[in-house]
Design a protein around this motif. Structure first.
Motif, PDB file in Angstrom:
ATOM      1  N   GLY A  15       0.783  -1.216   0.000  1.00 16.84           N
ATOM      2  CA  GLY A  15       0.000   0.000   0.000  1.00 16.84           C
ATOM      3  C   GLY A  15       0.818   1.270   0.000  1.00 16.84           C
ATOM      4  N   ALA A  16       2.109   1.138   0.237  1.00 10.80           N
ATOM      5  CA  ALA A  16       2.985   2.309   0.306  1.00 10.80           C
ATOM      6  C   ALA A  16       3.323   2.826  -1.080  1.00 10.80           C
ATOM      7  N   SER A  17       3.929   3.990  -1.095  1.00 10.94           N
ATOM      8  CA  SER A  17       4.430   4.605  -2.318  1.00 10.94           C
ATOM      9  C   SER A  17       5.943   4.731  -2.232  1.00 10.94           C
ATOM     10  N   LEU A  18       6.551   4.748  -3.396  1.00 13.03           N
ATOM     11  CA  LEU A  18       8.008   4.818  -3.454  1.00 13.03           C
ATOM     12  C   LEU A  18       8.397   5.500  -4.755  1.00 13.03           C
ATOM     13  N   ARG A  19       9.427   6.327  -4.702  1.00 19.02           N
ATOM     14  CA  ARG A  19       9.935   6.937  -5.926  1.00 19.02           C
ATOM     15  C   ARG A  19      11.369   6.493  -6.163  1.00 19.02           C
ATOM     16  N   LEU A  20      11.586   5.878  -7.294  1.00 16.49           N
ATOM     17  CA  LEU A  20      12.929   5.490  -7.705  1.00 16.49           C
ATOM     18  C   LEU A  20      13.537   6.596  -8.561  1.00 16.49           C
ATOM     19  N   SER A  21      14.835   6.748  -8.446  1.00 15.83           N
ATOM     20  CA  SER A  21      15.564   7.718  -9.255  1.00 15.83           C
ATOM     21  C   SER A  21      16.653   7.004 -10.041  1.00 15.83           C
ATOM     22  N   CYS A  22      16.991   7.572 -11.166  1.00 12.25           N
ATOM     23  CA  CYS A  22      18.073   7.040 -11.989  1.00 12.25           C
ATOM     24  C   CYS A  22      18.879   8.232 -12.483  1.00 12.25           C
ATOM     25  N   ALA A  23      20.085   8.363 -11.980  1.00 12.37           N
ATOM     26  CA  ALA A  23      20.959   9.461 -12.360  1.00 12.37           C
ATOM     27  C   ALA A  23      21.864   9.033 -13.506  1.00 12.37           C
ATOM     28  N   ALA A  24      21.956   9.879 -14.508  1.00 12.19           N
ATOM     29  CA  ALA A  24      22.742   9.563 -15.699  1.00 12.19           C
ATOM     30  C   ALA A  24      23.938  10.477 -15.834  1.00 12.19           C
ATOM     31  N   SER A  25      25.005   9.936 -16.349  1.00 14.63           N
ATOM     32  CA  SER A  25      26.188  10.729 -16.662  1.00 14.63           C
ATOM     33  C   SER A  25      26.780  10.195 -17.949  1.00 14.63           C
ATOM     34  N   GLY A  26      27.674  10.950 -18.526  1.00 16.43           N
ATOM     35  CA  GLY A  26      28.270  10.526 -19.778  1.00 16.43           C
ATOM     36  C   GLY A  26      27.689  11.320 -20.937  1.00 16.43           C
ATOM     37  N   ARG A  27      27.252  10.619 -21.960  1.00 20.12           N
ATOM     38  CA  ARG A  27      26.684  11.280 -23.119  1.00 20.12           C
ATOM     39  C   ARG A  27      25.446  12.082 -22.732  1.00 20.12           C
ATOM     40  N   THR A  28      25.054  12.991 -23.577  1.00 21.50           N
ATOM     41  CA  THR A  28      23.956  13.895 -23.274  1.00 21.50           C
ATOM     42  C   THR A  28      22.692  13.125 -22.941  1.00 21.50           C
ATOM     43  N   PHE A  29      22.252  13.299 -21.724  1.00 15.82           N
ATOM     44  CA  PHE A  29      21.074  12.579 -21.224  1.00 15.82           C
ATOM     45  C   PHE A  29      19.835  12.919 -22.034  1.00 15.82           C
ATOM     46  N   SER A  30      19.712  14.164 -22.418  1.00  7.58           N
ATOM     47  CA  SER A  30      18.493  14.584 -23.104  1.00  7.58           C
ATOM     48  C   SER A  30      18.364  13.972 -24.494  1.00  7.58           C
ATOM     49  N   ASN A  31      19.409  13.348 -25.002  1.00 13.89           N
ATOM     50  CA  ASN A  31      19.350  12.671 -26.302  1.00 13.89           C
ATOM     51  C   ASN A  31      18.925  11.208 -26.176  1.00 13.89           C
TER      52      ASN A  31
END
Length: 124
Positions: A15-31
């Motif tokens: 019943g709980a909520s959870l937020r996962l994160s994924c941090a990116a580095s290297g090549r342009t993330f927005s691509n």
């Protein structure tokens, strides 16, 4: 190359909520189009959600629709997976993945780079 690091997993009550994160580095993330997958013990890796490069388009597997929300912040090079109403069947290792080729996909082979995964365990 794109390096991905997931975080935010843990042991949760049903019943709980959870937020996962994924941090990116290297090549342009927005691509990169981004996706979230999970793999439960003894099961194949399962697609959950994907988001387009700019964040305007999302797509969900039936198992995620209505409970999970994918989003991204290109200024922070981070993609998120908000998970609500967790149940024991959501117990798995959760992975984020990046696709740097054009197009979109829902299969593991559609993605080029993967994080190491973060464990989510939901108790009843």
């Amino acid at each position: 190359q794109v390096q991905l690091v997931e975080s935010g997993g843990g042991l949760m009550q049903a019943g709980a909520s959870l937020r996962l994160s994924c941090a990116a580095s290297g090549r342009t993330f927005s691509n990169a189009a981004m996706g979230w997958f999970r793999q439960a013990p003894g099961k194949e890796r399962e697609f959950l959600a994907r988001i387009s490069r700019g964040g305007s388009s999302t797509y969900y597997a039936d198992s995620a629709k209505g409970r999970f929300t994918i989003s991204r912040d290109n200024a922070k090079n981070t993609v998120y997976l908000q998970m609500n109403s967790l149940n024991p069947e959501d117990t798995a290792v959760y992975y984020c993945a990046a696709r740097t080729r054009l197009g979109v996909g829902t299969r593991s082979e559609d993605y080029d780079f993967w994080g190491q995964g973060t464990q989510v365990t939901v108790s009843s």
